[in-house]
Design a protein around this motif. Structure first.
Motif, PDB file in Angstrom:
ATOM      1  N   ILE A 153      18.189 -18.060  35.677  1.00  0.00           N
ATOM      2  CA  ILE A 153      19.448 -17.610  36.275  1.00  0.00           C
ATOM      3  C   ILE A 153      19.126 -16.865  37.563  1.00  0.00           C
ATOM      4  O   ILE A 153      18.275 -15.957  37.577  1.00  0.00           O
TER       5      ILE A 153
ATOM      6  N   GLN B  68      17.227 -13.317  37.994  1.00  0.00           N
ATOM      7  CA  GLN B  68      17.745 -12.490  36.899  1.00  0.00           C
ATOM      8  C   GLN B  68      17.044 -12.813  35.584  1.00  0.00           C
ATOM      9  O   GLN B  68      16.683 -11.918  34.824  1.00  0.00           O
ATOM     10  N   VAL B  69      16.870 -14.111  35.314  1.00  0.00           N
ATOM     11  CA  VAL B  69      16.224 -14.563  34.076  1.00  0.00           C
ATOM     12  C   VAL B  69      15.289 -15.711  34.417  1.00  0.00           C
ATOM     13  O   VAL B  69      15.637 -16.576  35.226  1.00  0.00           O
TER      14      VAL B  69
ATOM     15  N   PRO C  73      26.673 -18.653  33.608  1.00  0.00           N
ATOM     16  CA  PRO C  73      25.583 -17.673  33.693  1.00  0.00           C
ATOM     17  C   PRO C  73      26.039 -16.265  34.082  1.00  0.00           C
ATOM     18  O   PRO C  73      25.290 -15.306  33.936  1.00  0.00           O
ATOM     19  N   THR C  74      27.263 -16.137  34.560  1.00  0.00           N
ATOM     20  CA  THR C  74      27.706 -14.838  35.080  1.00  0.00           C
ATOM     21  C   THR C  74      27.633 -13.703  34.045  1.00  0.00           C
ATOM     22  O   THR C  74      27.164 -12.600  34.383  1.00  0.00           O
TER      23      THR C  74
ATOM     24  N   VAL D 258      25.589 -13.171  31.809  1.00  0.00           N
ATOM     25  CA  VAL D 258      24.190 -12.760  31.629  1.00  0.00           C
ATOM     26  C   VAL D 258      23.828 -11.681  32.646  1.00  0.00           C
ATOM     27  O   VAL D 258      23.171 -10.680  32.326  1.00  0.00           O
ATOM     28  N   VAL D 259      24.272 -11.887  33.874  1.00  0.00           N
ATOM     29  CA  VAL D 259      23.996 -10.894  34.925  1.00  0.00           C
ATOM     30  C   VAL D 259      24.803  -9.625  34.658  1.00  0.00           C
ATOM     31  O   VAL D 259      24.296  -8.508  34.763  1.00  0.00           O
ATOM     32  N   ARG D 260      26.057  -9.823  34.291  1.00  0.00           N
ATOM     33  CA  ARG D 260      26.922  -8.660  34.056  1.00  0.00           C
ATOM     34  C   ARG D 260      26.372  -7.766  32.951  1.00  0.00           C
ATOM     35  O   ARG D 260      26.429  -6.540  33.037  1.00  0.00           O
ATOM     36  N   LEU D 261      25.800  -8.382  31.934  1.00  0.00           N
ATOM     37  CA  LEU D 261      25.292  -7.614  30.798  1.00  0.00           C
ATOM     38  C   LEU D 261      23.873  -7.092  31.030  1.00  0.00           C
ATOM     39  O   LEU D 261      23.364  -6.318  30.226  1.00  0.00           O
ATOM     40  N   GLY D 262      23.239  -7.532  32.107  1.00  0.00           N
ATOM     41  CA  GLY D 262      21.892  -7.062  32.395  1.00  0.00           C
ATOM     42  C   GLY D 262      20.825  -7.745  31.565  1.00  0.00           C
ATOM     43  O   GLY D 262      19.727  -7.222  31.395  1.00  0.00           O
ATOM     44  N   ILE D 263      21.125  -8.931  31.074  1.00  0.00           N
ATOM     45  CA  ILE D 263      20.127  -9.675  30.285  1.00  0.00           C
ATOM     46  C   ILE D 263      19.051 -10.205  31.220  1.00  0.00           C
ATOM     47  O   ILE D 263      19.347 -10.756  32.277  1.00  0.00           O
ATOM     48  N   THR D 264      17.791 -10.029  30.823  1.00  0.00           N
ATOM     49  CA  THR D 264      16.687 -10.494  31.662  1.00  0.00           C
ATOM     50  C   THR D 264      15.781 -11.491  30.942  1.00  0.00           C
ATOM     51  O   THR D 264      14.875 -12.058  31.551  1.00  0.00           O
ATOM     52  N   GLU D 265      15.967 -11.647  29.632  1.00  0.00           N
ATOM     53  CA  GLU D 265      15.153 -12.596  28.874  1.00  0.00           C
ATOM     54  C   GLU D 265      16.041 -13.336  27.890  1.00  0.00           C
ATOM     55  O   GLU D 265      17.046 -12.804  27.419  1.00  0.00           O
ATOM     56  N   LEU D 266      15.610 -14.549  27.544  1.00  0.00           N
ATOM     57  CA  LEU D 266      16.357 -15.350  26.573  1.00  0.00           C
ATOM     58  C   LEU D 266      15.481 -15.647  25.357  1.00  0.00           C
ATOM     59  O   LEU D 266      14.266 -15.691  25.490  1.00  0.00           O
TER      60      LEU D 266
ATOM     61  N   THR E 146      11.807 -12.125  36.815  1.00  0.00           N
ATOM     62  CA  THR E 146      12.949 -11.212  36.867  1.00  0.00           C
ATOM     63  C   THR E 146      12.759 -10.085  37.884  1.00  0.00           C
ATOM     64  O   THR E 146      11.749  -9.388  37.864  1.00  0.00           O
TER      65      THR E 146
ATOM     66  N   ILE F 143      23.739 -20.435  28.663  1.00  0.00           N
ATOM     67  CA  ILE F 143      23.734 -19.807  30.000  1.00  0.00           C
ATOM     68  C   ILE F 143      24.089 -20.806  31.080  1.00  0.00           C
ATOM     69  O   ILE F 143      24.491 -20.432  32.170  1.00  0.00           O
TER      70      ILE F 143
ATOM     71  N   ILE G  12      30.868  -4.008  34.416  1.00  0.00           N
ATOM     72  CA  ILE G  12      29.766  -3.140  34.834  1.00  0.00           C
ATOM     73  C   ILE G  12      28.557  -4.019  35.092  1.00  0.00           C
ATOM     74  O   ILE G  12      27.848  -4.416  34.185  1.00  0.00           O
ATOM     75  N   TRP G  13      28.329  -4.363  36.354  1.00  0.00           N
ATOM     76  CA  TRP G  13      27.178  -5.200  36.686  1.00  0.00           C
ATOM     77  C   TRP G  13      25.903  -4.399  36.465  1.00  0.00           C
ATOM     78  O   TRP G  13      25.849  -3.214  36.691  1.00  0.00           O
ATOM     79  N   ASN G  14      24.912  -5.118  36.040  1.00  0.00           N
ATOM     80  CA  ASN G  14      23.687  -4.415  35.668  1.00  0.00           C
ATOM     81  C   ASN G  14      22.470  -5.273  36.012  1.00  0.00           C
ATOM     82  O   ASN G  14      22.083  -6.123  35.261  1.00  0.00           O
TER      83      ASN G  14
ATOM     84  N   VAL H 142      26.253 -16.466  41.028  1.00  0.00           N
ATOM     85  CA  VAL H 142      25.251 -16.625  39.973  1.00  0.00           C
ATOM     86  C   VAL H 142      25.134 -18.107  39.632  1.00  0.00           C
ATOM     87  O   VAL H 142      26.149 -18.776  39.415  1.00  0.00           O
TER      88      VAL H 142
END
Lengths: 87, 233
Positions: free
Chosen positions: B102, B53-54, A42-43, A45-53, B76, A38, B4-6, B30
């Motif tokens: 992040i 975000q993370v 890191p971009t 990660v945000v685009r995919l909606g990941i919130t945890e690693l 988060t 990441i 698709i930003w999420n 980011v």
């Protein structure tokens, strides 16, 4: 061929998960595994909606994240074994 | 392929349509931070707020005795670093990553433009501020009027409500949060916190082993209510 991407940070847990998945993918030629730090970018990660690693992404879809002890091996066995066997 | 930003968990963006959210997130750079890296320092000029975000971020200051005092913990979906939007333009604490982190960064000019374009963001921001203010009052009340055990329970319940994974009646606190951090938040020393946690584990009010700490929400709420110190609900 399925494309599997592991997003990970610097923690020991993430490193262990990377090792386990690399071992697993070596024995499953129907899957290509890529590991992405990441911190390199890191971009996504945000685009995919990941919130945890660590987070595991299959063809642009997040299929598991966080708490790897709960998902790594069970998920790989359940999701991929039948498909890989048929490849 | 269209991106698709999420960022569904970001309180600031709740209620926006996917195209609106896409537009907002395209102007928020980011960035990532490694564990223990600083995001900003007390005294820095402030010109941007951050959305997590993370990961977990600690904002703390070091007092004249060299002791760290934690002002807040963010995870988060949380917003931090926004206090400069008032009249005070410098950072009051150090923001430090407690894990791999992040963040999306939003500078003041872009925030102002977004609020004008999407009034829902202003409403979300006010709600966020109201919750933060109420939780600050509850923490201040706990620090001023409760004994060590109830102060600890009040802090853990507050953290559990904000940040934790809900599994039945138990919350699991992030492992990146150490007993030292909890001690700093409660105004107690680490050994007292450790003793109390062990005692509360034996009573099945807290659970987990080692760095894993779980909170029996109903039990803690009942204890605080009996003490007359539960003021958040």
């Amino acid at each position: 061929m399925k494309k599997l991407t592991l997003f990970l940070g610097d923690s020991d847990v993430d490193t262990a998960v990377k090792y386990m998945l690399e071992q697993w993918s070596a024995a499953n030629p129907g899957v290509t595994l890529t590991s992405e730090s990441i911190h390199a970018d890191p971009t996504p990660v945000v685009r995919l909606g990941i919130t945890e690693l660590p987070a595991l992404v299959l063809d642009e879809e997040v299929i598991a994240q966080g708490a790897p002890e709960k998902w790594v091996l069970p998920l790989l066995d359940r999701v991929f074994t039948p498909d890989v066997a048929s490849d | 392929m269209e991106e698709i930003w999420n960022l569904r968990q970001v309180h600031l963006l709740q209620g926006l349509t996917p195209p609106q959210m896409d537009e907002v997130l395209r102007i928020m750079p980011v960035t990532s931070f490694r564990k223990n890296e600083y995001i900003f320092l007390a005294g820095d000029d402030a010109d941007a707020l951050y959305v997590v975000q993370v990961g977990t971020v600690k904002v703390a200051y070091v007092d004249l005795n060299g002791e760290e005092k934690i002002l807040s913990i963010f995870q988060t979906g949380d917003i931090f670093g926004h206090l400069f939007l008032g009249k005070y333009r410098t950072r009051i604490g150090n923001a430090q990553a407690l894990s791999d982190v992040i963040l999306c960064r939003l500078v003041e000019a872009d925030f102002t433009n977004l609020v004008q374009r999407f009034p829902q963001i202003a409403l979300n921001f006010i709600r966020h501020q109201a919750d933060e203010h109420r939780e600050s009052i509850a923490r201040m009340h706990a620090l001023m009027s409760m004994d060590a055990k109830h102060r600890l329970l009040g802090t853990l319940l507050s953290l559990a409500r904000r940040y934790c994974c809900y599994e039945s009646d138990w919350f699991t606190l992030p492992e990146s949060l150490t007993q030292e951090d909890i001690a700093n938040m409660t105004g107690l020393n680490r050994s007292t916190v450790s003793l109390l946690i062990n005692e509360l584990r034996r009573q099945n009010i807290l659970g987990g082993t080692g760095r894993s700490l779980t909170v029996n929400r109903k039990a803690v709420e009942q204890i605080l209510e009996d003490k007359g110190s539960e003021i958040l609900e």
